[in-house]
Design a protein around this motif. Structure first.
Motif, PDB file in Angstrom:
ATOM      1  N   THR A 109       0.748  -1.277   0.035  1.00 37.90           N
ATOM      2  CA  THR A 109       0.048  -0.046   0.080  1.00 37.90           C
ATOM      3  C   THR A 109       0.861   1.130  -0.066  1.00 37.90           C
ATOM      4  O   THR A 109       1.821   1.477   0.872  1.00 37.90           O
ATOM      5  N   ALA A 110       0.615   2.002  -0.809  1.00 33.27           N
ATOM      6  CA  ALA A 110       1.207   3.602  -0.845  1.00 33.27           C
ATOM      7  C   ALA A 110       1.322   4.148   0.435  1.00 33.27           C
ATOM      8  O   ALA A 110       0.116   4.109   1.030  1.00 33.27           O
ATOM      9  N   ILE A 111       2.478   4.847   0.824  1.00 35.47           N
ATOM     10  CA  ILE A 111       2.222   5.571   1.969  1.00 35.47           C
ATOM     11  C   ILE A 111       2.050   7.024   1.589  1.00 35.47           C
ATOM     12  O   ILE A 111       2.770   7.818   1.143  1.00 35.47           O
ATOM     13  N   HIS A 112       1.089   7.602   2.093  1.00 35.02           N
ATOM     14  CA  HIS A 112       0.716   8.991   2.030  1.00 35.02           C
ATOM     15  C   HIS A 112       0.689   9.998   3.200  1.00 35.02           C
ATOM     16  O   HIS A 112       0.058   9.602   3.981  1.00 35.02           O
ATOM     17  N   HIS A 113       1.728  10.885   3.133  1.00 37.13           N
ATOM     18  CA  HIS A 113       1.998  11.577   4.132  1.00 37.13           C
ATOM     19  C   HIS A 113       1.400  13.004   4.023  1.00 37.13           C
ATOM     20  O   HIS A 113       1.501  13.291   2.996  1.00 37.13           O
ATOM     21  N   THR A 118      -6.271   9.300   5.176  1.00 36.19           N
ATOM     22  CA  THR A 118      -5.625   9.285   3.859  1.00 36.19           C
ATOM     23  C   THR A 118      -5.737   7.961   3.410  1.00 36.19           C
ATOM     24  O   THR A 118      -6.443   7.211   3.685  1.00 36.19           O
ATOM     25  N   PRO A 119      -5.584   7.753   1.879  1.00 35.05           N
ATOM     26  CA  PRO A 119      -5.652   6.342   1.333  1.00 35.05           C
ATOM     27  C   PRO A 119      -4.896   5.347   2.300  1.00 35.05           C
ATOM     28  O   PRO A 119      -5.223   4.255   2.333  1.00 35.05           O
ATOM     29  N   THR A 120      -3.830   5.613   2.859  1.00 33.67           N
ATOM     30  CA  THR A 120      -2.887   4.704   3.616  1.00 33.67           C
ATOM     31  C   THR A 120      -3.998   4.333   4.927  1.00 33.67           C
ATOM     32  O   THR A 120      -4.055   3.140   5.380  1.00 33.67           O
ATOM     33  N   ALA A 160       1.033   3.410   9.931  1.00 32.28           N
ATOM     34  CA  ALA A 160      -0.014   2.607   9.613  1.00 32.28           C
ATOM     35  C   ALA A 160       0.253   1.665   8.354  1.00 32.28           C
ATOM     36  O   ALA A 160      -0.018   0.480   8.241  1.00 32.28           O
ATOM     37  N   TYR A 161       1.419   1.953   7.672  1.00 31.20           N
ATOM     38  CA  TYR A 161       1.922   1.031   6.565  1.00 31.20           C
ATOM     39  C   TYR A 161       2.667  -0.165   7.325  1.00 31.20           C
ATOM     40  O   TYR A 161       2.500  -1.234   6.682  1.00 31.20           O
ATOM     41  N   LEU A 162       3.361   0.076   8.587  1.00 32.52           N
ATOM     42  CA  LEU A 162       4.098  -1.033   9.143  1.00 32.52           C
ATOM     43  C   LEU A 162       2.877  -2.341   9.518  1.00 32.52           C
ATOM     44  O   LEU A 162       3.148  -3.444   9.570  1.00 32.52           O
ATOM     45  N   VAL A 163       1.943  -1.746  10.038  1.00 26.47           N
ATOM     46  CA  VAL A 163       0.643  -2.320  10.240  1.00 26.47           C
ATOM     47  C   VAL A 163       0.191  -3.282   9.053  1.00 26.47           C
ATOM     48  O   VAL A 163      -0.246  -4.214   9.356  1.00 26.47           O
ATOM     49  N   LEU A 164      -0.203  -2.333   8.188  1.00 22.77           N
ATOM     50  CA  LEU A 164      -0.740  -3.078   6.922  1.00 22.77           C
ATOM     51  C   LEU A 164       0.276  -4.195   6.431  1.00 22.77           C
ATOM     52  O   LEU A 164       0.160  -5.306   5.969  1.00 22.77           O
TER      53      LEU A 164
END
Length: 387
Positions: A26-30, A60-62, A247-251
């Motif tokens: 999943t893309a990371i959206h900051h 965000t999308p993330t 969020a990315y790490l959990v995904l």
């Protein structure tokens, strides 16, 4: 086009990457600021509507992707992310309780939740009362006209009692009281809270979802639209946001969560079974054993047991001796939390934590990580020698 200075070019590049990029992560959206196409779209945007974006705090999308996946695991429809499990608990309390209300908490509740209950009582005019976690249908006798929320935890993350969630939820519904379940131990894999009647499911994503002992995050999951709206208002007012990287790490962790959960479970059962035969230990508080309070409830409602359990040492061993035992372990770190790849061991002073604790021996809680269980058993056996 007017020529721009190097400083403006650094801030506002004209470059747009080509379309068509696809990858599994999943893309990371900051983002804190979210850009709108025009003023009309800005004015029509609503943070309550997750069909669009208004501000980084609201998603965000993330984060939307993570929320959707967590809700699906529990069989829920809505999910809100918080900076920690405790933040998620506080968000629920502050969304649903006001001065004059009453909340019931199990006596084996996660200790920061207990402290939060005491704070609500002391400073907010909300009474927090504690009940026997094995009360079952008897919870009906404790519900008052001003009781608005019942917390449950399955099992208690130190003393490991498994409550009769079905009986508690049935009694609560008959009296119009909401039930929140701390489902961190089962992670939505060994038990789905809505299947047993809970209205709200809370999870500390710090545990199995991330799996690396490097992320703090919580989730609040619901099925009911109106209930989610109340919680979302609390989420906004308290400014509960999470970072895109976390969020990315959990995904990323979710993709292997069930494999890890099952491995933790299998290893913990092997270690717990071995400990059950040791003369130093008088009781192994693992839900698969009959001596664990609520074993029948676990057998009926759960499909797994994760990697967390506790043991009680024979009372002939002093606290100093059991502390030396824990200090002597080489493959177990001494630290709170659980669900990570590394094994942990923590001794607890139960008499100070529980009102009616009767066991005289020291309780030590184990988180069984992803090391070889035979190596963990050998490490424990070596540490027993110091007793």
């Amino acid at each position: 086009m007017t020529k721009k200075s190097i400083q403006t070019q650094l801030v506002r590049s004209d470059y747009t990457p080509p379309a068509g990029f696809a990858a599994y992560p999943t893309a990371i959206h900051h983002a804190s600021t979210v850009l709108f196409e025009d003023v009309a779209s800005m004015r029509s945007g609503d943070w309550k509507d997750k069909s669009g974006y208004t501000y980084g705090l609201h998603g965000t999308p993330t984060t939307f992707t993570l929320e959707a996946r967590l809700a699906a695991i529990e069989g829920g429809k809505h999910c809100l992310l918080a900076p920690s499990g405790l933040a998620a608990i506080a968000m629920i309390d502050l969304a649903l309780l006001k001065a004059g209300d009453d909340v019931l908490l199990p006596d084996n509740v996660y200790n920061p939740n207990r402290e939060l209950g005491r704070w609500l009582t002391g400073d907010f005019g909300i009474t927090a009362r504690f009940y026997d976690p094995l009360v079952g249908a008897g919870i009906a006798d404790l519900i008052q006209p001003n009781t608005k929320l019942i917390w449950t935890e399955a099992p208690g993350s130190v003393s490991m009692e498994v409550p009769d969630l079905r009986a508690i939820c049935t009694a609560a519904k008959e009296k119009g009281v909401l039930v929140a379940l701390d489902n961190t131990w089962a992670a939505g894999l060994a038990l789905r809270g809505f299947d047993v009647g809970a209205d709200i499911v809370m999870q500390a994503l710090t545990k199995y979802q991330s799996g690396g002992s490097d992320v703090l995050m919580g989730a609040v999951i619901t099925q009911d639209e109106a209930l989610n709206a109340r919680l979302a208002a609390s989420h906004m007012r308290l400014g509960m946001g999470v970072g895109a990287d976390d969020a990315y790490l959990v995904l990323r962790g979710l993709e292997t969560m069930k494999l890890r959960f099952d491995a933790h479970d299998a290893a913990a059962r092997k270690v717990a079974t071995w400990l059950r035969g040791r003369p130093e230990i008088v009781k192994v508080l693992h839900p698969m054993f009959e001596e664990c309070p609520g074993h029948a409830n676990w057998l009926r409602d759960f499909s797994g047991a994760a990697g967390l359990f506790s043991v009680i040492f024979d009372e002939r061993y002093t606290e100093a001796q059991t502390d030396r035992f824990v200090d002597s372990l080489t493959l177990f770190g001494i630290g709170f939390s659980w669900g990570g790849t590394h094994s942990l061991a923590v001794p607890y002073r139960m008499q100070g934590m529980r009102r009616n604790w009767t066991d005289a021996g020291t309780l030590v809680r184990f988180n069984i990580g992803l090391e070889d269980p035979d190596d963990l058993i050998a490490d424990i056996e070596r540490a027993f020698a110091v007793l």
